[in-house]
Design an enzyme around this catalytic site. Structure first.
Site, PDB file in Angstrom:
ATOM      1  N   CYS A 151       0.837  -1.203   0.000  1.00  0.00           N
ATOM      2  CA  CYS A 151       0.000   0.000   0.000  1.00  0.00           C
ATOM      3  C   CYS A 151       0.872   1.253   0.000  1.00  0.00           C
ATOM      4  O   CYS A 151       1.605   1.500  -0.952  1.00  0.00           O
ATOM      5  CB  CYS A 151      -0.996  -0.043   1.153  1.00  0.00           C
ATOM      6  SG  CYS A 151      -2.329   1.169   0.975  1.00  0.00           S
ATOM      7  N   HIS A 166      -3.927  -4.967  -0.413  1.00  0.00           N
ATOM      8  CA  HIS A 166      -3.595  -5.511   0.906  1.00  0.00           C
ATOM      9  C   HIS A 166      -3.649  -7.041   0.854  1.00  0.00           C
ATOM     10  O   HIS A 166      -4.729  -7.609   0.991  1.00  0.00           O
ATOM     11  CB  HIS A 166      -4.567  -4.980   1.958  1.00  0.00           C
ATOM     12  CG  HIS A 166      -4.363  -3.533   2.250  1.00  0.00           C
ATOM     13  ND1 HIS A 166      -3.492  -3.095   3.218  1.00  0.00           N
ATOM     14  CD2 HIS A 166      -4.856  -2.429   1.658  1.00  0.00           C
ATOM     15  CE1 HIS A 166      -3.481  -1.775   3.231  1.00  0.00           C
ATOM     16  NE2 HIS A 166      -4.296  -1.340   2.297  1.00  0.00           N
ATOM     17  N   GLU A 198      -2.856  -9.061   3.059  1.00  0.00           N
ATOM     18  CA  GLU A 198      -3.304  -9.566   4.362  1.00  0.00           C
ATOM     19  C   GLU A 198      -4.814  -9.536   4.494  1.00  0.00           C
ATOM     20  O   GLU A 198      -5.368 -10.075   5.457  1.00  0.00           O
ATOM     21  CB  GLU A 198      -2.629  -8.778   5.489  1.00  0.00           C
ATOM     22  CG  GLU A 198      -3.158  -7.374   5.755  1.00  0.00           C
ATOM     23  CD  GLU A 198      -2.623  -6.295   4.815  1.00  0.00           C
ATOM     24  OE1 GLU A 198      -2.068  -6.642   3.741  1.00  0.00           O
ATOM     25  OE2 GLU A 198      -2.776  -5.105   5.151  1.00  0.00           O
TER      26      GLU A 198
END
Lengths: 217, 254
Positions: free
Chosen positions: A82, A193, A195
């Site tokens: 990011c 992202h 994650e």
């Protein structure tokens, strides 16, 4: 046992990324840290970040982390996420123009106002949600095992525009193509992202934890 | 192209999911982790947890719920209910939430939204707006608090715009007229707010069938749709909802 340092410089919540790395490989030692020695002793480094570029660079300066980040980026498998991707470029339009790390030639730009989708409906800024990602080179070790055109989760208002198209590892469309990932030597960075991108994201992190790139130094 | 999102919402009271969940393959109908896993498998794009615990002494329970879910489910998590201070936000983000939803605290202290966005970034600040229609011609909606019982006199469209100016990264819009009715979203309200703000709008309140979800996107111009009961009672799976929406030309992640 291999180790990964998640650089903590006060920009956003790093627990999600630490948990996802641990989930991607339960044997890896994950440290969320701002300690230069720990970062430089780790096998791999993750450089995350959310928020504004000026704050990002200010926080790095306050903690005197820029030399550490540069060294890690030269020596180790290095994953920007990011804002951590955007900071690798030379300069961002954000906050009236902010110098960033300059490890990848190019600038960071804001999505232009007044963009519309194919139906003519105005596009919202930030670009928030799941979008398809087109891999430039599906054989790159970080894309291995991830189906082409997979969905990843994005939240951002600015995007990287690398000067050299060869640095673009993936694109996504909003409404035109923008760089969703960049890659150069041992550097890899993603605008989305991983994650928060379910199976595709976890696989990317697992790939990173196994990645043995040739380093540039 | 960016997908429209489907967001199941779980009401959590003292660490337990309430409103009953009737999945045959879930052993413990009240366990937030099991339900979150189930929605994740079905293809939910995000999850929202609404803490309805009455006593603030028990809020720590919610922190543990978020920690457990965030350790197993890797999609965005939003937590709402009882978020009143910067410390409340910090604790939820540290536990693994990606966004917090601010409702009443924004009405009583709009500056809280600015402080929260400056400290944590707009991307994690959702402002929840509970609105009721107060006039039909011209159509007008007002902000209500206390579960829709107390009017504030604030115009919903102007309020949404103000929240975005202060730093809201997303608006969670609930029609208090439709909430719990299964009659569908208030599409006029949804469209009015979505057209008035630059940030994504999540439509909420009133979903009773899959057409309602599609209408929220196509007519209400929402960026995401939130629903509770149609998923909890397994009337429809998230996957069925996505198939239905895709058949109407809506881009969804499948």
């Amino acid at each position: 046992m291999s180790s990964v340092a998640v650089i903590d410089y006060g920009m956003g919540n790093l627990h999600s990324i630490a948990k996802a790395l641990q989930h991607a490989d339960e044997r890896v030692e994950v440290a969320v840290t701002s300690d230069p020695d720990t970062i430089l002793a780790s096998d791999r480094v993750v450089f995350p970040g959310v928020g504004a570029m000026r704050d990002c660079m200010a926080h790095i300066a306050e903690r005197d982390l820029e030399p550490v980040i540069r060294r890690a980026a030269a020596e180790k498998p290095f994953l920007g996420i990011c804002l951590g991707m955007q900071a690798l470029l030379e300069e961002s339009e954000e906050n009236g123009g902010t110098r960033s790390l300059g490890l990848i030639p190019g600038r960071v730009q804001r999505f232009a106002p007044g963009l519309a989708d194919a139906r003519g409906e105005p596009l919202k800024i930030p670009h928030m949600g799941w979008n398809r990602v087109h891999f430039s080179d599906p054989s790159h070790p970080l894309w291995v095992g991830i189906p082409a055109e997979s969905w990843f989760y994005f939240v951002h208002s600015y995007y990287a525009a690398p000067a050299d198209p060869a640095d673009i590892a993936a694109t996504s469309d909003y409404p035109g193509p923008f760089a969703a990932a960049v890659a150069r030597d041992n550097l890899f960075a993603v605008q989305f992202h991983p994650e928060k991108s379910q199976a595709a994201g976890l696989r990317l992190l697992a790939n990173f934890l196994r990645w043995e790139p040739r380093t540039s130094s | 192209m960016l997908a429209k999102r489907i967001i199941p919402c779980l009401d959590v009271d003292n660490g337990r999911v309430v409103k009953g969940v009737r999945f045959v393959d879930i052993r413990d109908a009240g366990d937030p982790v099991e339900i979150a896993r189930r929605y994740d498998r079905e293809g939910a794009d995000e999850l929202t947890f609404l803490d309805i615990t009455a006593s603030s002494d028990d809020r720590e329970t919610m922190v543990h719920v978020v920690e457990q879910v965030a350790g197993e489910v890797f999609i965005p998590l939003t937590v709402g209910g009882g978020i009143r201070t910067l410390d409340d936000i910090r604790r939820m983000l540290n536990a693994g939430a990606d966004k917090v939803s601010i409702n009443t605290a924004a009405v009583f202290n709009p500056e809280f939204v600015r402080e929260a966005a400056e400290r944590f970034g707009s991307q994690c600040i959702v402002v929840a707006i509970d609105a009721k229609q107060v006039s039909e011609d011209p159509p007008r909606w007002e902000i209500f608090t206390h579960g829709g019982r107390k009017p504030t006199g604030l115009d919903a469209v102007q309020w949404a715009q103000r929240m975005v100016e202060l730093g809201a990264g997303e608006i969670l819009l609930t029609s208090m007229d439709r909430d719990g009715t299964k009659a569908g979203f208030d599409l006029g309200l949804t469209r009015a707010i979505s057209d008035a703000v630059s940030v994504p709008v999540i439509a909420s309140g009133g979903v009773g069938n899959l057409q309602h979800l599609a209408d929220g996107i196509l007519q209400g111009r929402a960026d995401a749709v939130l629903a509770a009961s149609i998923f909890h009672f397994a009337e429809y799976s998230v996957g069925q909802a996505k198939d239905f929406m895709a058949a109407q030309g809506i881009e969804v992640r499948r």
